[in-house]
Design a protein around this motif. Structure first.
Motif, PDB file in Angstrom:
ATOM      1  N   ALA A 152      84.343-102.718  25.225  1.00  0.00           N
ATOM      2  CA  ALA A 152      82.881-102.343  25.319  1.00  0.00           C
ATOM      3  C   ALA A 152      83.226-100.457  24.855  1.00  0.00           C
ATOM      4  O   ALA A 152      83.226 -99.350  23.867  1.00  0.00           O
ATOM      5  CB  ALA A 152      81.808-102.578  25.530  1.00  0.00           C
ATOM      6  N   LEU A 153      84.533-100.261  25.873  1.00  0.00           N
ATOM      7  CA  LEU A 153      84.146 -98.765  26.620  1.00  0.00           C
ATOM      8  C   LEU A 153      85.085 -98.425  25.442  1.00  0.00           C
ATOM      9  O   LEU A 153      85.389 -96.958  24.899  1.00  0.00           O
ATOM     10  CB  LEU A 153      84.694 -98.544  28.128  1.00  0.00           C
ATOM     11  CG  LEU A 153      83.595 -98.518  29.262  1.00  0.00           C
ATOM     12  CD1 LEU A 153      84.827 -98.484  30.612  1.00  0.00           C
ATOM     13  CD2 LEU A 153      82.886 -97.456  28.916  1.00  0.00           C
ATOM     14  N   ALA A 154      86.475 -99.075  25.375  1.00  0.00           N
ATOM     15  CA  ALA A 154      87.242 -98.732  24.748  1.00  0.00           C
ATOM     16  C   ALA A 154      87.599 -97.924  23.112  1.00  0.00           C
ATOM     17  O   ALA A 154      87.638 -97.186  22.590  1.00  0.00           O
ATOM     18  CB  ALA A 154      88.766 -99.768  24.040  1.00  0.00           C
ATOM     19  N   ASN A 155      85.915 -98.597  22.880  1.00  0.00           N
ATOM     20  CA  ASN A 155      85.373 -98.514  21.263  1.00  0.00           C
ATOM     21  C   ASN A 155      85.133 -96.422  21.333  1.00  0.00           C
ATOM     22  O   ASN A 155      84.304 -96.409  20.500  1.00  0.00           O
ATOM     23  CB  ASN A 155      84.391 -99.201  21.305  1.00  0.00           C
ATOM     24  CG  ASN A 155      84.720 -99.108  19.613  1.00  0.00           C
ATOM     25  OD1 ASN A 155      85.439 -98.882  18.805  1.00  0.00           O
ATOM     26  ND2 ASN A 155      83.421-100.282  18.763  1.00  0.00           N
ATOM     27  N   ASP A 156      84.869 -95.827  22.504  1.00  0.00           N
ATOM     28  CA  ASP A 156      83.984 -95.168  23.229  1.00  0.00           C
ATOM     29  C   ASP A 156      82.104 -95.076  22.604  1.00  0.00           C
ATOM     30  O   ASP A 156      82.084 -94.051  21.730  1.00  0.00           O
ATOM     31  CB  ASP A 156      84.789 -94.055  22.412  1.00  0.00           C
ATOM     32  CG  ASP A 156      85.043 -92.178  23.065  1.00  0.00           C
ATOM     33  OD1 ASP A 156      83.830 -92.824  23.973  1.00  0.00           O
ATOM     34  OD2 ASP A 156      84.768 -91.709  22.564  1.00  0.00           O
ATOM     35  N   PRO A 157      81.678 -96.035  22.929  1.00  0.00           N
ATOM     36  CA  PRO A 157      80.151 -95.873  22.728  1.00  0.00           C
ATOM     37  C   PRO A 157      79.604 -94.815  23.300  1.00  0.00           C
ATOM     38  O   PRO A 157      79.890 -93.979  23.903  1.00  0.00           O
ATOM     39  CB  PRO A 157      80.190 -97.600  23.117  1.00  0.00           C
ATOM     40  CG  PRO A 157      80.331 -97.584  24.401  1.00  0.00           C
ATOM     41  CD  PRO A 157      82.028 -96.525  23.568  1.00  0.00           C
ATOM     42  N   ARG A 158      78.483 -94.353  22.403  1.00  0.00           N
ATOM     43  CA  ARG A 158      77.718 -93.638  23.219  1.00  0.00           C
ATOM     44  C   ARG A 158      76.432 -94.446  24.382  1.00  0.00           C
ATOM     45  O   ARG A 158      76.006 -93.459  25.130  1.00  0.00           O
ATOM     46  CB  ARG A 158      76.232 -92.400  22.410  1.00  0.00           C
ATOM     47  CG  ARG A 158      77.931 -91.564  21.586  1.00  0.00           C
ATOM     48  CD  ARG A 158      77.880 -90.692  20.477  1.00  0.00           C
ATOM     49  NE  ARG A 158      76.752 -89.939  20.951  1.00  0.00           N
ATOM     50  CZ  ARG A 158      75.898 -88.960  20.393  1.00  0.00           C
ATOM     51  NH1 ARG A 158      75.296 -89.138  19.364  1.00  0.00           N
ATOM     52  NH2 ARG A 158      74.928 -88.378  20.562  1.00  0.00           N
ATOM     53  N   VAL A 159      76.119 -95.182  23.991  1.00  0.00           N
ATOM     54  CA  VAL A 159      75.568 -95.808  24.941  1.00  0.00           C
ATOM     55  C   VAL A 159      75.961 -97.506  25.030  1.00  0.00           C
ATOM     56  O   VAL A 159      76.508 -97.774  23.912  1.00  0.00           O
ATOM     57  CB  VAL A 159      73.906 -96.260  24.133  1.00  0.00           C
ATOM     58  CG1 VAL A 159      73.302 -97.379  25.105  1.00  0.00           C
ATOM     59  CG2 VAL A 159      73.338 -94.974  23.422  1.00  0.00           C
ATOM     60  N   LEU A 160      75.688 -97.586  26.793  1.00  0.00           N
ATOM     61  CA  LEU A 160      75.752 -98.966  26.821  1.00  0.00           C
ATOM     62  C   LEU A 160      75.335 -99.404  27.097  1.00  0.00           C
ATOM     63  O   LEU A 160      74.573 -99.472  28.336  1.00  0.00           O
ATOM     64  CB  LEU A 160      77.313 -98.348  27.780  1.00  0.00           C
ATOM     65  CG  LEU A 160      78.321 -99.766  28.736  1.00  0.00           C
ATOM     66  CD1 LEU A 160      78.749-100.374  26.798  1.00  0.00           C
ATOM     67  CD2 LEU A 160      78.914 -99.605  29.367  1.00  0.00           C
ATOM     68  N   LEU A 161      75.597-100.837  26.248  1.00  0.00           N
ATOM     69  CA  LEU A 161      74.397-101.951  26.900  1.00  0.00           C
ATOM     70  C   LEU A 161      74.955-103.555  27.526  1.00  0.00           C
ATOM     71  O   LEU A 161      76.330-103.703  27.672  1.00  0.00           O
ATOM     72  CB  LEU A 161      73.669-102.190  25.673  1.00  0.00           C
ATOM     73  CG  LEU A 161      72.649-101.655  24.970  1.00  0.00           C
ATOM     74  CD1 LEU A 161      72.750-102.345  23.459  1.00  0.00           C
ATOM     75  CD2 LEU A 161      71.649-100.570  25.353  1.00  0.00           C
ATOM     76  N   MET A 162      74.435-103.469  29.331  1.00  0.00           N
ATOM     77  CA  MET A 162      75.356-103.941  29.989  1.00  0.00           C
ATOM     78  C   MET A 162      74.183-104.971  30.468  1.00  0.00           C
ATOM     79  O   MET A 162      73.121-105.125  30.837  1.00  0.00           O
ATOM     80  CB  MET A 162      75.762-104.055  30.791  1.00  0.00           C
ATOM     81  CG  MET A 162      77.171-102.555  30.614  1.00  0.00           C
ATOM     82  SD  MET A 162      77.275-101.851  31.955  1.00  0.00           S
ATOM     83  CE  MET A 162      78.679-103.049  32.486  1.00  0.00           C
ATOM     84  N   ASP A 163      74.192-107.072  29.875  1.00  0.00           N
ATOM     85  CA  ASP A 163      73.489-107.596  30.261  1.00  0.00           C
ATOM     86  C   ASP A 163      73.980-108.418  31.174  1.00  0.00           C
ATOM     87  O   ASP A 163      74.644-109.018  31.202  1.00  0.00           O
ATOM     88  CB  ASP A 163      73.263-108.794  28.357  1.00  0.00           C
ATOM     89  CG  ASP A 163      72.226-109.349  29.442  1.00  0.00           C
ATOM     90  OD1 ASP A 163      71.433-109.443  30.010  1.00  0.00           O
ATOM     91  OD2 ASP A 163      72.474-110.247  27.733  1.00  0.00           O
ATOM     92  N   GLU A 164      73.291-108.427  31.949  1.00  0.00           N
ATOM     93  CA  GLU A 164      73.797-109.098  33.991  1.00  0.00           C
ATOM     94  C   GLU A 164      75.349-108.988  34.262  1.00  0.00           C
ATOM     95  O   GLU A 164      75.691-110.306  33.901  1.00  0.00           O
ATOM     96  CB  GLU A 164      73.152-110.111  33.997  1.00  0.00           C
ATOM     97  CG  GLU A 164      71.626-110.683  33.407  1.00  0.00           C
ATOM     98  CD  GLU A 164      70.689-111.772  34.245  1.00  0.00           C
ATOM     99  OE1 GLU A 164      71.051-112.658  35.085  1.00  0.00           O
ATOM    100  OE2 GLU A 164      69.853-111.494  33.582  1.00  0.00           O
TER     101      GLU A 164
END
Ligand SMILES: Nc1ncnc2c1ncn2[C@@H]1O[C@H](COP(=O)(O)OP(=O)(O)O)[C@@H](O)[C@H]1O
Ligand SMILES: [Mg+2]
Lengths: 270, 260
Positions: A152-164
């Protein structure tokens, strides 16, 4: 890592699932904001609709009513701006660690030399050196989750959603991963919306905690966590906030029955 | 140790089989006509048929080549049509609902029922290839459809959040996760295809083939040659399906998808 965090706004967000004849109201009139580069934890009893909220923010699920805005723009479909770390990892089994991390970069048509550089960087960031060429089934739960985070981070998103994301990881590794995540968040300056049912985890990680009601998910209480990081789990402030969150949550758990009370005990201690 | 034991059991079961065969042949040889030939005679015939042309002037390897060629072309043709069609049917509900009735009607028809139709339609040289085609086509098609329908939805979701649009979802998520099912369809299809080719050759063919040699030997009373063909068919059938089975396992391993 220059995709600076974006603000998230949930406005009157409602989701009703229709199954056969029954209607399940999973999320009802949920309204709250996450500021740019803020770390917000969503806390609620299991089955209350947390995953559904994240899926709507990610654009994977259409709200029945209301909307989600990312930097004032309404979310209509998934976008690489909004990354997601899934509860069950959702790694591509036929791709190696390196190739899983590279997925979003391949889609973006980043040149191969750059992909290989970036993936090495993220492999290092999540501490998976030596496992670059392993397939997901050769990894432990904690390692899989790190691949999910790196992907997820490598894609360099501006928002990171994390589900448990740390739900299925043993306590020792979990504490380690929580500290790692904060380190990554501080250096990458993403906006994080993090779902958990562990009170301890929420108080350790979040700038603010949104406590949800039992299904349908509504905002019960928003609690600030004004403790500087790194946080000491044994400090009086930490324990004070933890007790406060726990009390809020306790009543919601009671609504969902006896079985869930055991989960409270677990959440409180975990 | 384990391997040695397994080898021992395999060898003894083959030995027992040959002994029973020999006894039955001996009993049958007590009166005319003789149908059951001694195993040794059969193996001698099989060995010689690689070296000496039979009464029609053909070596057995020429027949093997003819049969394998048909199997190969039928297989390639089946794959070339079943794979894209299966992907389409699994992916698009419009394609599924418009083709499903036809598939469901054609599928249960035993492939061999098509033999006379295809021989009449395509002639005795291409007809047999088409019969193999039909045999392999449906297992591969169903495998691919099943594979597409079984793509874990969370993988599709994950790819969407990473920026994949429909074409990329198809090529990077749906197709790869279908591959193990495709391989399984090929494995089953080859087994069926192998049966089809022999039957087709027995019913009429131009250019030889093991099935043709088998029926020619039988009608001219050359039973040793007939049994030699049967044994050769068994060996080749075993080798092709085993090859498909092993490559299916290897592909899964290579793709990190384990065994099922
Ligand atoms: N696709 C769906 N169809 C029908 N009901 C669903 C679906 N997804 C979730 N639900 C229901 O919505 C409720 C909330 O689910 P979820 O968001 O997964 O809860 P949580 O993540 O808080 O455990 C549950 O009762 C669940 O059964
Ligand atoms: Mg959930």
């Amino acid at each position: 890592m220059d995709g600076h965090g974006a603000g998230i706004e949930l406005r009157d967000l409602t989701k009703i699932f229709r199954k056969d004849w029954r209607e399940v109201v999973a999320v009802e009139s949920l309204t709250f904001r996450v500021e740019p580069e803020e770390f917000v934890c969503m806390l609620g009893p299991s089955g209350c609709g947390k995953t559904t909220v994240l899926r709507m923010v990610a654009g994977l699920e259409r709200p029945t009513r209301g909307s989600v805005f990312i930097d004032q723009k309404e979310v209509n479909s998934p976008s690489p701006e909004v990354g997601m770390v899934f509860q069950e990892f959702a790694l591509f089994p036929w791709r190696t660690v390196r190739k899983n991390i590279a997925f979003g970069l391949e889609i973006k048509k980043v040149p191969p030399e750059k992909i290989s550089l970036l993936t090495s960087e993220y492999v290092q960031l999540v501490g998976l050196e030596g496992f670059e060429d392993a397939h997901p089934k050769e990894l432990s739960g904690g390692m899989k989750q790190r691949v999910g985070i790196a992907r997820a981070l490598a894609n360099d998103p501006r928002v990171l959603l994390m589900d448990e994301p740390f739900g299925s990881i043993d306590a020792q590794t979990r504490n380690l991963m929580q500290r790692e995540l904060l380190r990554i968040w501080e250096s990458a300056r993403k906006t994080v919306l993090f779902v958990t049912h562990s009170v301890d985890e929420a108080v350790f990680l979040a700038d603010r905690i949104v406590v949800l009601t039992a299904r349908p998910a509504k905002v019960r209480e928003v609690i600030d966590v004004p403790i500087p990081r790194p946080r000491d789990r044994t400090s009086p402030e930490f324990i004070g906030i933890r007790v406060k969150v726990l009390e809020e949550l306790q009543e919601e758990f009671e609504k969902t029955g006896v079985l869930e009370r055991q989960a409270v005990a677990k959440a409180g201690s975990g | 140790m384990k391997l040695l034991r397994r080898l021992f059991f395999s060898a003894s079961s083959i030995a027992i089989f040959l002994i029973i065969w020999h006894i039955l042949a001996w009993l049958d040889n007590q009166s005319r006509p003789v149908v059951i030939v001694y195993p040794l005679d059969v193996f001698e015939n099989l060995f010689n048929s690689f070296l000496e042309p039979d009464f029609r002037g053909f070596l057995i390897q020429e027949e093997i080549y003819s049969s394998l060629k048909r199997l190969f072309f039928g297989f390639v043709l089946a794959l070339a049509i079943a794979l894209p069609l299966g992907l389409l049917m699994g992916y698009s509900s419009i394609a599924m609902s418009s083709t499903k009735p036809i598939v469901e009607i054609l599928r249960p028809i035993p492939p061999l029922a098509w033999v006379p139709v295809f021989l009449a339609l395509f002639g005795n040289s291409f007809g047999p290839v088409m019969i193999v085609f039909i045999g392999i086509f449906f297992p591969v098609l169903l495998g691919v459809i099943f594979g597409v329908r079984n793509v874990p939805p969370e993988l599709v979701d994950a790819s969407k959040t990473l920026g994949a649009r429909p074409m990329k979802i198809f090529s990077k998520v749906i197709f790869p996760s279908t591959v193990p099912y495709l391989m399984n369809g090929i494995y089953i299809g080859l087994g069926v295809g192998w049966m089809c080719i022999v039957a087709a050759e027995m019913l009429g063919v131009i250019g030889g083939g093991l099935g043709y040699r088998l029926i020619e030997s039988a009608t001219t009373g050359r039973y040793d040659s007939m049994y030699a063909c049967i044994i050769m068919l068994g060996i080749l059938g075993f080798l092709t399906t085993e090859l498909a089975r092993i490559s299916s396992i290897k592909v899964r391993e290579w793709m990190g998808m384990g065994q099922e």
